[in-house]
Design a protein around this motif. Structure first.
Motif, PDB file in Angstrom:
ATOM      1  N   PRO A 235      41.909  72.986  32.270  1.00  0.00           N
ATOM      2  CA  PRO A 235      42.078  72.207  31.041  1.00  0.00           C
ATOM      3  C   PRO A 235      42.914  70.930  31.167  1.00  0.00           C
ATOM      4  CG  PRO A 235      43.585  74.076  31.028  1.00  0.00           C
ATOM      5  CD  PRO A 235      42.812  74.147  32.320  1.00  0.00           C
ATOM      6  N   ASN A 236      43.713  70.814  32.245  1.00  0.00           N
ATOM      7  CA  ASN A 236      44.747  69.768  32.198  1.00  0.00           C
ATOM      8  C   ASN A 236      44.368  68.419  32.778  1.00  0.00           C
ATOM      9  OD1 ASN A 236      46.386  71.495  30.846  1.00  0.00           O
ATOM     10  ND2 ASN A 236      47.370  72.299  32.679  1.00  0.00           N
ATOM     11  N   LYS A 237      43.196  68.302  33.358  1.00  0.00           N
ATOM     12  CA  LYS A 237      42.723  66.973  33.775  1.00  0.00           C
ATOM     13  C   LYS A 237      41.206  67.001  33.866  1.00  0.00           C
ATOM     14  CE  LYS A 237      43.425  63.057  36.739  1.00  0.00           C
ATOM     15  NZ  LYS A 237      44.267  62.290  37.599  1.00  0.00           N
ATOM     16  N   SER A 238      40.574  65.926  33.397  1.00  0.00           N
ATOM     17  CA  SER A 238      39.114  65.835  33.506  1.00  0.00           C
ATOM     18  C   SER A 238      38.756  64.441  33.994  1.00  0.00           C
ATOM     19  CB  SER A 238      38.464  66.121  32.154  1.00  0.00           C
ATOM     20  OG  SER A 238      38.881  65.157  31.212  1.00  0.00           O
ATOM     21  N   GLY A 239      37.447  64.198  34.186  1.00  0.00           N
ATOM     22  CA  GLY A 239      36.997  62.919  34.740  1.00  0.00           C
ATOM     23  C   GLY A 239      36.870  63.036  36.254  1.00  0.00           C
ATOM     24  N   LEU A 240      36.111  62.109  36.840  1.00  0.00           N
ATOM     25  CA  LEU A 240      35.905  62.159  38.296  1.00  0.00           C
ATOM     26  C   LEU A 240      37.232  62.051  39.047  1.00  0.00           C
ATOM     27  CD1 LEU A 240      33.753  62.338  40.517  1.00  0.00           C
ATOM     28  CD2 LEU A 240      33.701  59.826  40.543  1.00  0.00           C
ATOM     29  N   GLY A 241      38.196  61.348  38.444  1.00  0.00           N
ATOM     30  CA  GLY A 241      39.516  61.194  39.081  1.00  0.00           C
ATOM     31  C   GLY A 241      40.178  62.533  39.374  1.00  0.00           C
ATOM     32  N   ALA A 242      39.865  63.570  38.578  1.00  0.00           N
ATOM     33  CA  ALA A 242      40.460  64.892  38.834  1.00  0.00           C
ATOM     34  C   ALA A 242      39.950  65.428  40.170  1.00  0.00           C
ATOM     35  CB  ALA A 242      40.113  65.851  37.697  1.00  0.00           C
ATOM     36  N   ALA A 243      38.639  65.338  40.376  1.00  0.00           N
ATOM     37  CA  ALA A 243      38.061  65.808  41.660  1.00  0.00           C
ATOM     38  C   ALA A 243      38.577  64.956  42.812  1.00  0.00           C
ATOM     39  CB  ALA A 243      36.538  65.740  41.596  1.00  0.00           C
ATOM     40  N   LEU A 244      38.623  63.644  42.600  1.00  0.00           N
ATOM     41  CA  LEU A 244      39.042  62.752  43.687  1.00  0.00           C
ATOM     42  C   LEU A 244      40.529  62.929  44.009  1.00  0.00           C
ATOM     43  CD1 LEU A 244      37.008  59.524  42.747  1.00  0.00           C
ATOM     44  CD2 LEU A 244      36.465  61.240  44.468  1.00  0.00           C
ATOM     45  N   GLY A 245      41.307  63.352  43.031  1.00  0.00           N
ATOM     46  CA  GLY A 245      42.731  63.625  43.273  1.00  0.00           C
ATOM     47  C   GLY A 245      42.925  64.751  44.284  1.00  0.00           C
ATOM     48  N   CYS A 246      42.047  65.753  44.223  1.00  0.00           N
ATOM     49  CA  CYS A 246      42.120  66.854  45.213  1.00  0.00           C
ATOM     50  C   CYS A 246      41.804  66.300  46.596  1.00  0.00           C
ATOM     51  CB  CYS A 246      41.099  67.950  44.916  1.00  0.00           C
ATOM     52  SG  CYS A 246      41.115  68.545  43.234  1.00  0.00           S
ATOM     53  N   LEU A 247      40.833  65.371  46.639  1.00  0.00           N
ATOM     54  CA  LEU A 247      40.440  64.819  47.935  1.00  0.00           C
ATOM     55  C   LEU A 247      41.608  64.086  48.585  1.00  0.00           C
ATOM     56  CD1 LEU A 247      36.825  63.482  47.311  1.00  0.00           C
ATOM     57  CD2 LEU A 247      37.564  65.736  48.045  1.00  0.00           C
ATOM     58  N   ASP A 248      42.431  63.421  47.782  1.00  0.00           N
ATOM     59  CA  ASP A 248      43.611  62.746  48.360  1.00  0.00           C
ATOM     60  C   ASP A 248      44.440  63.731  49.175  1.00  0.00           C
ATOM     61  OD1 ASP A 248      43.097  60.249  47.417  1.00  0.00           O
ATOM     62  OD2 ASP A 248      44.678  60.232  45.901  1.00  0.00           O
ATOM     63  N   SER A 249      44.638  64.907  48.605  1.00  0.00           N
ATOM     64  CA  SER A 249      45.467  65.897  49.280  1.00  0.00           C
ATOM     65  C   SER A 249      44.792  66.403  50.561  1.00  0.00           C
ATOM     66  CB  SER A 249      45.741  67.055  48.315  1.00  0.00           C
ATOM     67  OG  SER A 249      46.511  68.018  48.944  1.00  0.00           O
ATOM     68  N   ALA A 250      43.486  66.643  50.470  1.00  0.00           N
ATOM     69  CA  ALA A 250      42.764  67.144  51.653  1.00  0.00           C
ATOM     70  C   ALA A 250      42.661  66.061  52.730  1.00  0.00           C
ATOM     71  CB  ALA A 250      41.382  67.632  51.253  1.00  0.00           C
ATOM     72  N   ARG A 251      42.395  64.824  52.311  1.00  0.00           N
ATOM     73  CA  ARG A 251      42.282  63.720  53.296  1.00  0.00           C
ATOM     74  C   ARG A 251      43.600  63.515  54.030  1.00  0.00           C
ATOM     75  NH1 ARG A 251      39.152  59.699  49.017  1.00  0.00           N
ATOM     76  NH2 ARG A 251      37.071  60.590  49.275  1.00  0.00           N
ATOM     77  N   PHE A 252      44.704  63.692  53.314  1.00  0.00           N
ATOM     78  CA  PHE A 252      46.031  63.591  53.942  1.00  0.00           C
ATOM     79  C   PHE A 252      46.140  64.641  55.065  1.00  0.00           C
ATOM     80  CE2 PHE A 252      50.366  65.389  54.047  1.00  0.00           C
ATOM     81  CZ  PHE A 252      51.098  64.271  54.439  1.00  0.00           C
ATOM     82  N   GLY A 253      45.730  65.862  54.776  1.00  0.00           N
ATOM     83  CA  GLY A 253      45.790  66.925  55.790  1.00  0.00           C
ATOM     84  C   GLY A 253      44.871  66.642  56.966  1.00  0.00           C
ATOM     85  N   ILE A 254      43.711  66.050  56.683  1.00  0.00           N
ATOM     86  CA  ILE A 254      42.763  65.732  57.762  1.00  0.00           C
ATOM     87  C   ILE A 254      43.329  64.644  58.675  1.00  0.00           C
ATOM     88  CG2 ILE A 254      40.478  64.723  58.223  1.00  0.00           C
ATOM     89  CD1 ILE A 254      39.498  66.209  55.713  1.00  0.00           C
TER      90      ILE A 254
END
Ligand code: TGC
Ligand code: FAD
Length: 392
Positions: A235-254
């Motif tokens: 419930p706390n975030k919507s829009g494509l930016g929510a999905a892309l925000g997760c990618l920031d975290s994963a890309r950092f790990g990669i």
């Protein structure tokens, strides 16, 4: 496969920039990879099987939810520790690092950041312990680099949502109990939904015949009129930016993980070149081989420094998405180039499963494509520095 004799290169004494906790976490992961991953990974990769027995150990070294608070079962570590764990796991195999990145950054992160407390308490401890494994569904058959065009959708049916659509190329899909799925509502707004295995109409066929990331299980997610409880919408975030925000975290790990693969290839090639005799000399004595090795350690050192600085910025919550894109792009290309050069240093032995290099090289062909392709990350940098958007 030969015994794992890995010695980590640290040409600029990067260790001096790490805290005692960083080194403790890193060394624990390093030992675990030597003990548990190296002896079995070649066989699992050849057989294209995910080694499920590693799940418990991954949880124990803090690879599931490294930076998720302790109250939700995470390891409560900082971002540099998370990066170091990803580096060590990918030193063993990119596919095993994939499993950990997806669990931490693409499943636990959105539930922690965009979920409510009931969802956090229900899912995060089980995901941290590895009792439940998760996957992340963004990519679709016709929408990879442009996820904004996704067609997977859900309709409000009063007491539940009705989900339809399909995702493909999804890591962990064949065995995951939980899927964080991105879909559009009736107003074309993107939301994350938690879909659980066993919901009627939800299937996860495995993708076969991969020449890359073979020790990671990949599959599709198919939703055929799946009734998803309303309580499962993040419930706390919507829009494509929510999905892309997760990618920031994963890309950092990669970005960190790719350094691990590069270090392993460099270390293997250095050792081999000092032992392999041709024309009465170790091949490491030939200038052409020294050029390759010297350039490898230079590139690894540059990537280590870039990534350490990015970790500091991430800890301060100042790292931008574009900075993360630059590190992901630079480090994966660096690693793939080193894998190719290292393979040549080993001559014919470079293609053999006795050494890890060819497996790394093949794995990195996925890593350079997923989480945003090499070209997409270049265009993200291009947009950031020019202000002009090549995607629109
Ligand atoms: P655009 O209009 O630029 O952005 C839409 C909204 O999102 C915001 N945003 C971000 N927010 C957080 N983090 C980021 N990195 C963000 N990038 C953009 C943006 O501000 C905007 O917000 P708002 O509020 O204005 O709506 O979107 P676009 O449609 O033009 O696309 C831009 C593009 C191409 C850069 C993006 O879509 C993209 O990154 N494409 C690549 C797709 C990708 O990386 N897919 C990965 C799938 S998951 C995966 O591969 C897992 S592999 C796992 C493993 O095994 O390790
Ligand atoms: P496309 O988007 O079709 O791109 C094809 C080519 O066109 C690329 O070279 C690309 O750079 C180029 N291109 C596209 N648009 C542009 C442009 N505007 N300008 C210039 N060039 C462009 N996805 C998930 O959601 N979850 C996962 O867990 C997951 N795991 C994966 C695991 C593996 C092993 C693989 C291979 C992929 C995985 N993916 C996952 C999917 C991955 O994120 C996508 O493959 C990736 O985003 C690229 O999408 P695509 O394959 O559709 O390529």
């Amino acid at each position: 496969m030969r015994p794992d004799l890995f010695e980590a290169p640290d040409y600029y004494n990067l260790d001096a920039l790490l805290t005692d906790e960083h080194k403790l976490v890193r060394d624990a992961a390093r030992q675990w990879v030597k003990r548990e991953v190296s002896p079995i990974i070649e066989e699992y990769s050849q057989k294209a099987k995910f080694p499920k027995q590693l799940i418990k150990g991954l949880s124990e070294i803090g690879a599931f939810g490294s930076y998720i608070p302790l109250e939700y079962g995470g390891a409560g570590l900082d971002q540099i520790s998370y990066g170091l764990i990803m580096q060590e796991i990918e030193r063993g195999d990119s596919g095993i690092r994939s499993t950990a990145s997806v669990q931490s950054s693409l499943v636990m992160y959105p539930i922690w950041k965009y979920g409510n407390d009931t969802q956090r308490k229900k899912y995060l401890p089980k995901l941290a312990s590895g009792e439940w494994m998760g996957c992340f569904g963004l990519t679709e058959p016709d929408h990879g680099s442009n996820p904004s065009g996704m067609v997977t959708n859900f309709k409000d049916k009063g007491d539940h949502y009705l989900l339809n659509g399909a995702k493909m190329w999804i890591s962990n899909a064949p065995f995951a109990q939980v899927a964080v799925v991105w879909a559009k509502d009736e107003n074309e707004r993107v939301y994350g939904l938690i879909v659980e295995r066993g919901m009627e109409g939800f299937t996860t066929p495995e993708t076969h015949n991969k020449w890359s990331l073979r020790a990671s299980a990949t599959g599709e997610l198919i939703f055929d009129n799946v009734k998803v409880p309303k309580a499962n919408l993040l419930p706390n975030k919507s829009g494509l930016g929510a999905a892309l925000g997760c990618l920031d975290s994963a890309r950092f790990g990669i970005a960190w993980g790719a350094i691990g693969a590069a270090m392993d290839c460099y270390d293997t090639a250095l050792r081999y070149s000092k032992e392999r005799m041709q024309f009465g000399k170790p091949i490491a004595q030939f200038q052409l081989q020294q050029k390759k090795l010297a350039e490898m350690i230079t590139e690894i050192t540059k990537a280590q420094l870039l990534t350490w600085r990015l970790g500091v910025l991430k800890n301060e919550e100042k790292a931008t998405s574009a900075q993360i894109s630059m590190a992901k792009r630079n480090n994966v290309e660096m690693a793939i180039n080193i894998a190719r050069e290292a393979r040549q240093i080993l001559g014919g032995m470079g293609i053999s499963g006795e050494y890890s290099i060819m497996r790394h090289a093949m794995n990195l062909e996925s890593v350079i494509t997923y989480e945003g392709t090499h070209d997409i990350h270049l265009l993200i940098t291009g947009l950031d520095i020019t202000g002009l958007n090549a995607f629109k």
